[in-house]
Design an enzyme around this catalytic site. Structure first.
Site, PDB file in Angstrom:
ATOM      1  N   GLU A  44      -5.084   3.452 -10.445  1.00 18.71           N
ATOM      2  CA  GLU A  44      -5.643   2.108 -10.273  1.00 18.71           C
ATOM      3  C   GLU A  44      -6.711   2.053 -11.407  1.00 18.71           C
ATOM      4  O   GLU A  44      -6.976   0.669 -11.762  1.00 18.71           O
ATOM      5  CB  GLU A  44      -6.094   2.263  -8.797  1.00 18.71           C
ATOM      6  CG  GLU A  44      -5.106   2.256  -7.761  1.00 18.71           C
ATOM      7  CD  GLU A  44      -5.949   1.959  -6.416  1.00 18.71           C
ATOM      8  OE1 GLU A  44      -6.180   3.099  -5.657  1.00 18.71           O
ATOM      9  OE2 GLU A  44      -5.943   0.922  -5.850  1.00 18.71           O
ATOM     10  N   TRP A  84      -9.350   5.609  -0.186  1.00 19.98           N
ATOM     11  CA  TRP A  84      -9.829   6.278  -1.553  1.00 19.98           C
ATOM     12  C   TRP A  84      -8.877   5.856  -2.720  1.00 19.98           C
ATOM     13  O   TRP A  84      -7.697   5.271  -2.373  1.00 19.98           O
ATOM     14  CB  TRP A  84      -9.891   7.912  -1.225  1.00 19.98           C
ATOM     15  CG  TRP A  84      -8.420   8.355  -0.845  1.00 19.98           C
ATOM     16  CD1 TRP A  84      -7.465   8.627  -1.704  1.00 19.98           C
ATOM     17  CD2 TRP A  84      -7.978   8.791   0.399  1.00 19.98           C
ATOM     18  NE1 TRP A  84      -6.195   9.139  -1.012  1.00 19.98           N
ATOM     19  CE2 TRP A  84      -6.580   9.301   0.335  1.00 19.98           C
ATOM     20  CE3 TRP A  84      -8.590   8.579   1.538  1.00 19.98           C
ATOM     21  CZ2 TRP A  84      -5.825   9.621   1.235  1.00 19.98           C
ATOM     22  CZ3 TRP A  84      -8.007   9.103   2.752  1.00 19.98           C
ATOM     23  CH2 TRP A  84      -6.458   9.612   2.548  1.00 19.98           C
ATOM     24  N   ARG A 132      -0.257   4.728   3.079  1.00 23.52           N
ATOM     25  CA  ARG A 132      -0.109   4.601   4.370  1.00 23.52           C
ATOM     26  C   ARG A 132       0.264   5.834   5.150  1.00 23.52           C
ATOM     27  O   ARG A 132       0.067   5.383   6.535  1.00 23.52           O
ATOM     28  CB  ARG A 132       0.927   3.332   4.766  1.00 23.52           C
ATOM     29  CG  ARG A 132       0.563   2.061   4.247  1.00 23.52           C
ATOM     30  CD  ARG A 132       1.467   0.973   4.593  1.00 23.52           C
ATOM     31  NE  ARG A 132       2.545   1.017   3.551  1.00 23.52           N
ATOM     32  CZ  ARG A 132       3.523   0.201   3.382  1.00 23.52           C
ATOM     33  NH1 ARG A 132       3.963  -0.270   4.546  1.00 23.52           N
ATOM     34  NH2 ARG A 132       4.531   0.229   2.545  1.00 23.52           N
ATOM     35  N   CYS A 155       0.878  -1.048   0.174  1.00 26.19           N
ATOM     36  CA  CYS A 155      -0.109   0.000  -0.158  1.00 26.19           C
ATOM     37  C   CYS A 155       0.880   1.337  -0.060  1.00 26.19           C
ATOM     38  O   CYS A 155       1.921   1.435   0.886  1.00 26.19           O
ATOM     39  CB  CYS A 155      -1.047   0.054   0.979  1.00 26.19           C
ATOM     40  SG  CYS A 155      -1.922   1.556   1.371  1.00 26.19           S
TER      41      CYS A 155
HETATM   42  N1  ARG Z   1      -6.486  -1.548  -6.898  1.00 21.82           N
HETATM   43  C1  ARG Z   1      -7.853  -1.778  -6.523  1.00 21.82           C
HETATM   44  C2  ARG Z   1      -8.895  -1.253  -7.428  1.00 21.82           C
HETATM   45  O1  ARG Z   1      -8.784  -0.828  -8.382  1.00 21.82           O
HETATM   46  C3  ARG Z   1      -8.111  -1.339  -5.179  1.00 21.82           C
HETATM   47  C4  ARG Z   1      -7.039  -1.560  -4.070  1.00 21.82           C
HETATM   48  C5  ARG Z   1      -7.262  -0.655  -2.939  1.00 21.82           C
HETATM   49  N2  ARG Z   1      -7.026   0.643  -3.166  1.00 21.82           N
HETATM   50  C6  ARG Z   1      -7.153   1.712  -2.526  1.00 21.82           C
HETATM   51  N3  ARG Z   1      -6.763   2.738  -3.020  1.00 21.82           N
HETATM   52  N4  ARG Z   1      -7.461   1.442  -1.021  1.00 21.82           N
HETATM   53  O2  ARG Z   1     -10.277  -1.361  -7.138  1.00 21.82           O
END
Ligand code: ARG
Length: 389
Positions: A256, A251, A83, A80
């Protein structure tokens, strides 16, 4: 929805949770009380916990211990990048919930606590696993995910990552609209009631339709994504106690969605279409059409969340925050376990400070673990116990 035909299976994953290791319990409690002087001296508490473990094989965390343990697990999560804010985690103690209906309503409350705009990190901790006893769990990998369907021409519609899970919930009678962004039902399994499916209410699902700051045509792609990433199939382990159901959210970092969920060839695979709309020369890799489309897709994600007032960070800012986190932790005398392959953003890695260094790879506890069986349930609803033979 009640699913008939639910059966017990010969070798169950909970068989492997042995009685709590008193050494792990003590190590956690010492750290927890050291980091939280307001909790008072640890010695009396250790005496109680040792006696509880000797008598019952396990012990019960106080609300404070649970809350700090969950924060430590986040702090130790080596994949992560987010953090820096580990102290701000909101911990909802849901250990008393037993029935699927109760769990479902608390999961809806979790999403509401996470918010729809100014999101906050939340974890809901449900009952601990008792050695040798079955426990409640959620099969979904996240509380909110989009279904994936195989169409007649053999292509995928929706999130191809969810093809197996979508097929599994269809076996249980669920029918989606067949669109590209159908929110999957929650699959909640309890020892008393077996497997039950629940549809999330609309008020629990904030979504953002994607537009681009300059390309008017972008909205016609009909893309969207949900506001809250809430991982629901990782086991939280604190001081030797296992919490198989402990969904948590933060968030999103834009990449991602823009550089993985919508871009990966085995997910929504949008780069060819974005490039075509941009009029790029896709006949040769060396035109860097993929890279150019990727940047615009990511601009659209960041732009849309900002316009919608939904919290999201970009990979440059989040990388800097992670470096700040490392500095803070070093000052506190703690190592920061990190996995380079996950920490470095999936685009423009070398532009971020997290790229240009190495990290310690440590398995520190408290921690979150993805069990093989939980991964199998999330990927295709099939129970697969690695310890079975
Ligand atoms: N990468 C994952 C997604 O696209 C989520 C993982 C957790 N990500 C976060 N920002 N807490 O759904």
């Amino acid at each position: 929805m009640i699913v008939p035909g639910y059966r017990d299976h010969p070798t169950e994953p909970w068989d492997r949770f042995a009685p709590v290791d008193p050494g792990e319990a003590e190590d956690f409690l010492r750290r927890c009380y050291l980091e939280n002087p307001r909790l008072g001296p640890v010695e009396p508490r250790l005496a109680i916990v040792r006696a509880q473990i000797a008598a019952t094989g396990t012990y019960v965390h106080t609300t404070d211990e649970l809350a700090h343990g969950a924060k430590m697990a986040w702090r130790n999560a080596s994949r992560c990048i987010g953090r820096l804010y580990w102290r701000s985690l909101m911990v909802l103690d849901r250990r008393r919930a037993r029935t699927a209906d109760e769990i479902y309503s608390l999961l809806v409350q979790h999403l509401q606590a996470a918010g729809t705009g100014q999101l906050r990190p939340v974890i809901s901790v449900f009952a601990a696993a008792e050695p040798g006893r079955p426990y409640a769990r959620v099969w979904n990998e996240q509380l909110i995910r989009y279904a994936g369907y195989r169409t007649e021409d053999g292509r995928a519609k929706g999130d191809a990552r969810q093809l197996g899970f979508t097929a599994a919930v269809r076996e249980y009678g669920w029918r989606g609209k067949g669109d590209a962004f159908d929110v999957l039902p929650l699959v909640i399994e309890t020892p008393g009631e077996g497997v039950r499916l629940y549809e999330l209410p609309e008020r629990a699902i904030r979504e953002v339709p994607l537009t681009h700051p300059e390309f008017g045509w972008f909205a016609e792609l009909g893309l969207r994504w949900h506001a809250v990433p809430a991982i629901s199939n990782m086991r939280l382990t604190v001081g030797g106690v296992h919490y198989p159901l402990a969904p948590f959210n933060g968030w999103y970092m834009g990449t991602e969605i823009g550089a993985r969920n919508l871009a990966d060839a085995d997910r929504y695979d949008m780069l060819p279409e974005v490039a075509a709309r941009m009029g790029l020369d896709t006949s040769r890799e060396s035109t860097l059409w993929r890279d150019r489309a990727l940047v615009e897709l990511n601009r659209a994600v960041l732009h849309s969340y900002e316009q919608a007032g939904v919290k999201m960070s970009d990979h440059h800012t989040e990388s800097q925050r992670f470096i700040t986190h490392i500095r803070n932790e070093e000052k506190a005398g703690r190592p920061v376990p990190a996995d380079w392959t996950w920490i470095v953003p999936p685009m423009s890695g070398g532009l971020t400070p997290v790229f240009h260094r190495y990290y310690q790879e440590l398995d520190l506890r408290p921690a979150f673990y993805l069990d093989e069986e939980a991964a199998a349930l999330a990927s295709n609803g099939v129970r697969r116990c690695p310890y079975a033979n």
